[in-house]
Design a protein around this motif. Structure first.
Motif, PDB file in Angstrom:
ATOM      1  N   VAL A  95      31.896  45.276  45.598  1.00  0.00           N
ATOM      2  CA  VAL A  95      32.230  44.035  44.902  1.00  0.00           C
ATOM      3  C   VAL A  95      33.746  43.898  44.869  1.00  0.00           C
ATOM      4  O   VAL A  95      34.437  44.727  44.284  1.00  0.00           O
ATOM      5  CB  VAL A  95      31.660  44.033  43.472  1.00  0.00           C
ATOM      6  CG1 VAL A  95      31.980  42.710  42.782  1.00  0.00           C
ATOM      7  CG2 VAL A  95      30.153  44.266  43.500  1.00  0.00           C
ATOM      8  N   ALA A  96      34.220  42.866  45.527  1.00  0.00           N
ATOM      9  CA  ALA A  96      35.660  42.614  45.567  1.00  0.00           C
ATOM     10  C   ALA A  96      36.018  41.537  44.546  1.00  0.00           C
ATOM     11  O   ALA A  96      35.154  40.998  43.845  1.00  0.00           O
ATOM     12  CB  ALA A  96      36.065  42.172  46.975  1.00  0.00           C
ATOM     13  N   GLN A  97      37.320  41.218  44.474  1.00  0.00           N
ATOM     14  CA  GLN A  97      37.748  40.139  43.594  1.00  0.00           C
ATOM     15  C   GLN A  97      37.081  38.829  44.002  1.00  0.00           C
ATOM     16  O   GLN A  97      36.553  38.692  45.109  1.00  0.00           O
ATOM     17  CB  GLN A  97      39.277  39.982  43.652  1.00  0.00           C
ATOM     18  CG  GLN A  97      40.044  41.174  43.116  1.00  0.00           C
ATOM     19  CD  GLN A  97      40.514  42.106  44.208  1.00  0.00           C
ATOM     20  OE1 GLN A  97      39.761  42.412  45.135  1.00  0.00           O
ATOM     21  NE2 GLN A  97      41.746  42.567  44.099  1.00  0.00           N
ATOM     22  N   LEU A  98      37.123  37.882  43.094  1.00  0.00           N
ATOM     23  CA  LEU A  98      36.572  36.563  43.385  1.00  0.00           C
ATOM     24  C   LEU A  98      37.360  35.886  44.496  1.00  0.00           C
ATOM     25  O   LEU A  98      38.562  36.151  44.671  1.00  0.00           O
ATOM     26  CB  LEU A  98      36.630  35.683  42.127  1.00  0.00           C
ATOM     27  CG  LEU A  98      35.858  36.171  40.890  1.00  0.00           C
ATOM     28  CD1 LEU A  98      36.177  35.271  39.701  1.00  0.00           C
ATOM     29  CD2 LEU A  98      34.372  36.198  41.159  1.00  0.00           C
ATOM     30  N   VAL A 139      38.667  29.732  40.656  1.00  0.00           N
ATOM     31  CA  VAL A 139      39.002  28.416  40.079  1.00  0.00           C
ATOM     32  C   VAL A 139      37.769  27.820  39.403  1.00  0.00           C
ATOM     33  O   VAL A 139      37.865  27.200  38.332  1.00  0.00           O
ATOM     34  CB  VAL A 139      39.563  27.482  41.173  1.00  0.00           C
ATOM     35  CG1 VAL A 139      39.683  26.056  40.655  1.00  0.00           C
ATOM     36  CG2 VAL A 139      40.927  27.981  41.651  1.00  0.00           C
ATOM     37  N   SER A 140      36.609  28.006  40.010  1.00  0.00           N
ATOM     38  CA  SER A 140      35.371  27.504  39.391  1.00  0.00           C
ATOM     39  C   SER A 140      35.136  28.156  38.035  1.00  0.00           C
ATOM     40  O   SER A 140      34.681  27.507  37.091  1.00  0.00           O
ATOM     41  CB  SER A 140      34.175  27.779  40.308  1.00  0.00           C
ATOM     42  OG  SER A 140      34.272  27.052  41.502  1.00  0.00           O
ATOM     43  N   LEU A 185      47.134  30.278  38.424  1.00  0.00           N
ATOM     44  CA  LEU A 185      46.727  31.236  37.393  1.00  0.00           C
ATOM     45  C   LEU A 185      45.900  32.363  37.996  1.00  0.00           C
ATOM     46  O   LEU A 185      46.200  33.551  37.775  1.00  0.00           O
ATOM     47  CB  LEU A 185      45.928  30.523  36.298  1.00  0.00           C
ATOM     48  CG  LEU A 185      45.321  31.418  35.196  1.00  0.00           C
ATOM     49  CD1 LEU A 185      46.429  32.052  34.364  1.00  0.00           C
ATOM     50  CD2 LEU A 185      44.383  30.603  34.314  1.00  0.00           C
ATOM     51  N   VAL A 186      44.878  32.027  38.779  1.00  0.00           N
ATOM     52  CA  VAL A 186      43.987  33.066  39.315  1.00  0.00           C
ATOM     53  C   VAL A 186      44.703  33.900  40.363  1.00  0.00           C
ATOM     54  O   VAL A 186      44.405  35.089  40.538  1.00  0.00           O
ATOM     55  CB  VAL A 186      42.683  32.455  39.877  1.00  0.00           C
ATOM     56  CG1 VAL A 186      41.925  31.715  38.787  1.00  0.00           C
ATOM     57  CG2 VAL A 186      42.918  31.560  41.082  1.00  0.00           C
ATOM     58  N   HIS A 221      42.671  37.354  41.060  1.00  0.00           N
ATOM     59  CA  HIS A 221      41.261  36.953  41.200  1.00  0.00           C
ATOM     60  C   HIS A 221      40.301  37.928  40.518  1.00  0.00           C
ATOM     61  O   HIS A 221      39.153  38.058  40.917  1.00  0.00           O
ATOM     62  CB  HIS A 221      40.881  36.804  42.683  1.00  0.00           C
ATOM     63  CG  HIS A 221      41.711  35.795  43.416  1.00  0.00           C
ATOM     64  ND1 HIS A 221      42.919  36.115  43.992  1.00  0.00           N
ATOM     65  CD2 HIS A 221      41.526  34.481  43.651  1.00  0.00           C
ATOM     66  CE1 HIS A 221      43.436  35.038  44.575  1.00  0.00           C
ATOM     67  NE2 HIS A 221      42.611  34.024  44.378  1.00  0.00           N
ATOM     68  N   TRP A 222      40.791  38.623  39.483  1.00  0.00           N
ATOM     69  CA  TRP A 222      39.970  39.629  38.801  1.00  0.00           C
ATOM     70  C   TRP A 222      39.136  38.950  37.712  1.00  0.00           C
ATOM     71  O   TRP A 222      39.687  38.352  36.784  1.00  0.00           O
ATOM     72  CB  TRP A 222      40.867  40.692  38.181  1.00  0.00           C
ATOM     73  CG  TRP A 222      40.209  42.039  38.065  1.00  0.00           C
ATOM     74  CD1 TRP A 222      39.450  42.488  37.039  1.00  0.00           C
ATOM     75  CD2 TRP A 222      40.260  43.090  39.022  1.00  0.00           C
ATOM     76  NE1 TRP A 222      39.018  43.767  37.285  1.00  0.00           N
ATOM     77  CE2 TRP A 222      39.504  44.165  38.505  1.00  0.00           C
ATOM     78  CE3 TRP A 222      40.863  43.234  40.267  1.00  0.00           C
ATOM     79  CZ2 TRP A 222      39.339  45.364  39.186  1.00  0.00           C
ATOM     80  CZ3 TRP A 222      40.706  44.416  40.941  1.00  0.00           C
ATOM     81  CH2 TRP A 222      39.945  45.480  40.414  1.00  0.00           C
TER      82      TRP A 222
END
Length: 1004
Positions: A408-411, A417-418, A442-443, A448-449
């Motif tokens: 499982v990686a970052q988004l 953003v979603s 921001l993300v 992206h965590w």
């Protein structure tokens, strides 16, 4: 036995309609394009004459009823064979009855003769005249079919080449199972789901719909739309018919479905678990990644997404050994409710659950969440059954060689953003391009965590300005990241740790008045307390009490055990507000209630607020501990948490609330582990270890119990000021435990001498604290002397302890224990009439104050007293009670083992004396021995042999030659020297006579 005509006909129609259903399913699945309906038992299709109405069993037709497939189904009993001439005759009738059909199928469960197989191959020929020549050679020994062949014209031979024989070797039950699974797959793809029972119900329903058409209803027509409508009957209607849903059932603390879809991650999980054909070998997949990356969310999303594909979904917490055992107990209670909380240690529990899972007929999914060490987990994982297993873990190196892994990686940017949009924009219409750009920035800074984004959104929502505050928030966490660079765990983004610290800081600064300040302080103290417990299902009331209620305040108030902080305007603290403060910053989540999965309903006096729990991410716990440790003494924090935790645990033990006891053990172990790591000792931690030992002892986990009691004793021995009461209360159960582990009396001498010394010390100053420990150790010693002659030092200590007990005041417990000791001694020494012993037992049992553990012991003693009187019906009745306790309580099985041994001796002697009145008692003994936990009755070296003798006598009584042969062989191979000639004369005689009786039974 020969099959009657009616049976053969019924079997034939059953097979025919099942095959028809299979073809309709293939059509619904899109495997037969152009089909719009089925004609069942048709007389003809449009435009065709009905000159041979029995030639076709069903047609699949297209629009305008043009025949796509004409089928005939031929069934036969076991061993029947279909010859080439017979098959050819059927095919000829079919092509003449349906001249416009595109294809023809003769479907049969009969074995094809070699020439019939050859006929099927010849039908592949496309030249009509070549086909005629080849068939003439094949049918030359069948004049009637040879004549039939010569009558076929060119067009009919062309049709014949479109016909096929379809052999089917499946038994009817195999065909039904295949159809059930196919129906389930079809409904699962449509998000409708189906369980094993409901799939069987659906199969029967669809067959009945086919049967109705066969009887002439609806002119024999079943359209594809009608069939699909029946096939996709509303799930709620099916559940109503069955009384409940039998698919998609979730067992355990399954998290709610995440609201952020991650389709690529779901696809990877699906491929890992379904890439090979279904079999009865369990497939597992490890979902790996750092804390806060979304592993648990991914597993929960998959479980909800595919719930319709499984009968049952099990969620297990594997954060610690204790948590895993507690989860397995909940799972066991679900799978085998008739053996609720069965008396078994962790190994027996593990093997029982694995066996139950392998026996499940339906499909299941197990999620083992938060596993760390692969080597320790593997023995627990099921290997057989129709199941899939998902393991989530932060320990990527431990699972590096697992064959199926999903990292499982970052988004992705779009996913991240979603997530911001979900959390901060209630109205999508107000989401602008500026919002999109700000969220993207921001993300990106949060790498992206997922957890970092959740914390950021919690902060921004709390400010009331939403994304407008994002630039300032990023500036704060960048500064934090530079300041705290050294405290960031390996592989984690610095901004994640900063986001956690900012969320904690915001809680402290959010207060607007004194009451809110109290709430903020309590919330911070609560997150600290939670960081030293297990991460899942932390009781909310326990966490807050451990944070704000000192031991001194609790003792002054007379409060003991679990307590609820009442919501009141007069109370400066509100647990609900503390909970809200933590959740508003996304630091904790609401957990599954502590009572979830409990086998029994609580009484009306139970306070449901005690069951409210929270869960916290491990990285949050890690960061909180890292900031706190080294900045001051941790002893007050952990001791206060230990005081409250041991109080809850003691209450659940005393109330025999085994479910909540198991749920609390992981938190107690986690606290104890952190205290050990930090080198912290205190009386409260010592007592916590003691209650942990008692909890383990209740479940038969003797090794774990011994570690806990010895840890408690080590803390007490390190005290500068002795604690004789605590030490006495620790050594007494430790002696009992060591005896159960096989320690001889001489090995216990140092403990026994110290127990005597401690009891004497406090006998004058605190006599009430010495009463029960002395009474308990005397019970242990009396039981031990039945099996072992004590040496002079131990015998002297027993006399001294008895003398001391006579000087001490009485309590209800000590009186019960003393009377049990006298009854035990009387049965051993035969110094009281058996009827008087019986009466003493019944008097004890009539006292409602008698604790359950002692009640079991007294029932066992009563069974012995009745057996000595040869009152077999009464003995059987008491044994039946013991058998019930063996399956519904985790209490110590030793009294039951002793009763089986002593009553077994009396029954064995009665058996060899042909006293048939004792046979029902023998059968009840064998029932107890054969219980899945029966091996736990064999604590002494010679007891397995004695149990084997009783089982052999039971087999002779039952007349089962196979069982007699097996048990006799086991007895002949057993070591008879285990039966001491000086003390086991009766058992040696019974064993010898059992072997002789069994040999005679086999020779009859």
């Amino acid at each position: 036995m020969a099959e009657r005509g009616g049976q053969a006909a019924a079997f034939g129609f059953q097979y025919q309609y099942l095959v028809t259903l299979e073809e309709l399913l293939a059509t619904a699945e899109g495997l037969r394009p152009g089909v719009s309906a089925a004609l069942i038992e048709p007389t003809c299709t449009i435009g065709e004459a009905a000159h041979d109405t029995d030639a076709i069993d069903f047609d699949l037709v297209g629009h305008g009823s043009s025949p796509v497939l004409a089928a005939q189904v031929k069934s036969g009993g076991p061993g029947t064979e279909l010859s080439a001439p017979a098959a050819f005759a059927v095919l000829v009738r079919m092509i003449k009855a349906r001249p416009r059909a595109k294809t023809y199928s003769l479907i049969t469960n009969m074995r094809l003769h070699a020439k019939a197989v050859h006929l099927n191959r010849l039908l592949d020929l496309t030249d009509p005249e070549e086909l005629r020549l080849k068939l003439a050679t094949l049918l030359e020994r069948s004049p009637k079919q040879e004549e039939n062949l010569h009558s076929l014209n060119h067009d009919e031979l062309s049709r014949l080449s479109r016909a096929r024989i379809v052999p089917d070797s499946r038994e009817p039950h195999e065909l039904r199972e295949h159809l059930r699974e196919r129906i389930r797959r079809f409904r699962s793809k449509q998000r409708s789901g189906l369980g094993l029972r409901s799939a069987g119900r659906m199969t029967n329903h669809l067959v009945s719909e086919i049967f109705r058409r066969a009887c002439g209803e609806f002119d024999g027509v079943l359209t594809l739309d009608e069939f699909r409508s029946e096939l996709l009957t509303e799930s709620t209607h099916l559940a109503h018919d069955l009384g409940n849903f039998d698919w998609g059932i979730m067992v355990g603390p399954v998290p709610s479905q995440p609201d952020l879809p991650r389709p690529e991650l779901m696809a990877s999980l699906h491929r890992a678990l379904t890439e090979s054909p279904e079999d009865r070998v369990v497939r597992s997949c490890a979902v790996l990644g750092l804390s806060g990356i979304g592993k648990t969310s991914a597993a929960a999303a998959y479980a909800h997404d595919v719930a319709d594909s499984y009968d049952q979904i099990f969620w297990l917490d594997a954060e610690s050994d204790a948590a895993l055992v507690a989860s397995y107990r909940i799972l066991h209670d679900w799978l085998a409710p008739q053996h609720e909380q069965a008396n078994m240690d962790s190994e027996v529990l593990r093997n029982r659950v694995r066996a139950l899972l392998s026996a499940l007929p339906g499909r299941w999914l197990m999620v083992v969440d938060n596993a760390s060490d692969r080597r320790r987990l593997l023995p627990w994982l099921p290997t057989g059954g129709r199941g899939h297993v998902i393991i989530t873990s932060t320990n990527q190196s431990s699972w590096a060689t697992h064959p199926r892994r999903v990292n499982v990686a970052q988004l992705t940017t779009d996913e991240a953003v979603s997530l911001v949009r979900l959390r901060l924009s209630a109205d999508n219409a107000l989401w602008s391009e500026t919002h999109e750009q700000t969220a993207t920035e921001l993300v990106r800074n949060l790498e992206h965590w997922p957890l970092a984004i959740e914390l950021a959104c919690g902060y921004l929502a709390g400010c009331g300005l939403g994304l407008a505050e994002a630039p300032r928030y990023l500036e704060i966490i960048r500064d934090r990241a530079l300041d705290d660079e050294q405290s960031v765990p390996a592989d984690y983004p610095r901004t994640l740790v900063s986001a956690i610290l900012v969320a904690l800081q915001r809680i402290g600064r959010a207060a607007k008045d004194e009451r809110e300040q109290d709430t903020s302080s309590a919330a911070l103290a609560s997150i600290i307390a939670a960081s030293y417990m297990a991460s899942r299902q932390i009781p909310l009331q326990l966490m807050v009490a451990a944070a704000v209620l000192s031991k001194e305040s609790a003792l002054r108030s007379g409060l003991k055990g679990p307590m609820v902080m009442v919501e009141s305007p007069r109370n400066s603290l509100s647990v609900l507000e503390i909970h809200r403060a933590l959740r508003s910053e996304s630091l904790v989540q609401r957990g599954e209630p502590l009572s979830a999965g409990a086998p029994h309903q609580d009484g009306p006096d139970h306070n449901d607020e005690l069951d409210e729990t929270i869960s916290i991410n491990e990285i949050v716990q890690h960061v909180v501990r890292g900031r706190l440790e080294g900045s001051g003494s941790m002893e007050p924090i952990l001791s206060r948490a230990a005081f409250h935790t041991q109080g809850w645990l003691a209450e659940f033990i005393d109330d025999e609330d085994e479910h909540r006891m198991h749920q609390l053990v992981p938190h107690a172990q986690c606290l104890a582990g952190h205290a050990l790591r930090l080198g912290i000792t205190s009386d409260d931690l010592a007592v916590l270890y003691g209650n942990l030992g008692t909890a383990h002892l209740r479940t038969g986990s003797l090794d774990e119990a011994r570690i806990a009691f010895e840890s408690e004793l080590a803390i007490l021995m390190d005290r500068t000021v002795p604690a004789p009461v605590l030490e006495l209360k620790t050594r007494v159960p430790l002696v009992d435990l060591m005896r159960k582990q096989g320690a001889r009396l001489d090995d216990l001498l140092p403990h026994l001498m110290r127990i005597h010394e401690l009891a004497q010390q406090i006998a004058k100053s605190r006599p009430i604290d010495a009463v029960n420990p002395v009474a308990n150790v005397l019970v242990t010693l009396r039981a031990a002397t039945h099996r072992e002659v004590p040496g002079e030092p131990v015998a002297g200590l027993i006399t001294d302890l008895q003398t001391l007990a006579e000087r001490l005041p009485n309590t209800a417990v000590s009186e019960f224990l003393a009377e049990i000791g006298r009854i035990t001694q009387a049965l051993s020494g035969r110094d009281l009439p058996d009827h008087e012993i019986e009466q003493r037992c019944r008097t004890l049992l009539s006292d409602p104050r008698l604790p359950l553990a002692m009640r079991i012991n007294v029932i066992a003693l009563l069974a012995e007293a009745l057996a000595f009187q040869k009152c077999w019906s009464g003995t059987e009745a008491e044994l039946a009670k013991l058998a019930g306790f063996a399956t519904t309580s985790t209490l110590d099985p030793m009294p039951i083992a002793t009763a089986v041994h002593n009553v077994g001796l009396q029954v064995g002697m009665a058996f060899i004396q042909n006293d048939t009145a004792a046979l029902p008692v023998l059968r009840k003994l064998v029932e107890i021995i054969n219980h899945p936990d029966g091996e736990r009755l064999a604590r002494e070296p010679d007891q397995p042999l004695k149990l084997l003798v009783l089982q052999l006598l039971g087999a002779v009584d039952g007349g089962d030659r196979t069982e007699i042969k097996t048990l006799l062989a086991a007895l002949e191979g057993a070591d008879k020297s285990l039966l001491d000639p000086a003390h086991e004369i009766g058992w040696r005689l019974i064993a010898s006579m059992a072997a002789m009786t069994a040999t005679a039974a086999l020779s009859d």
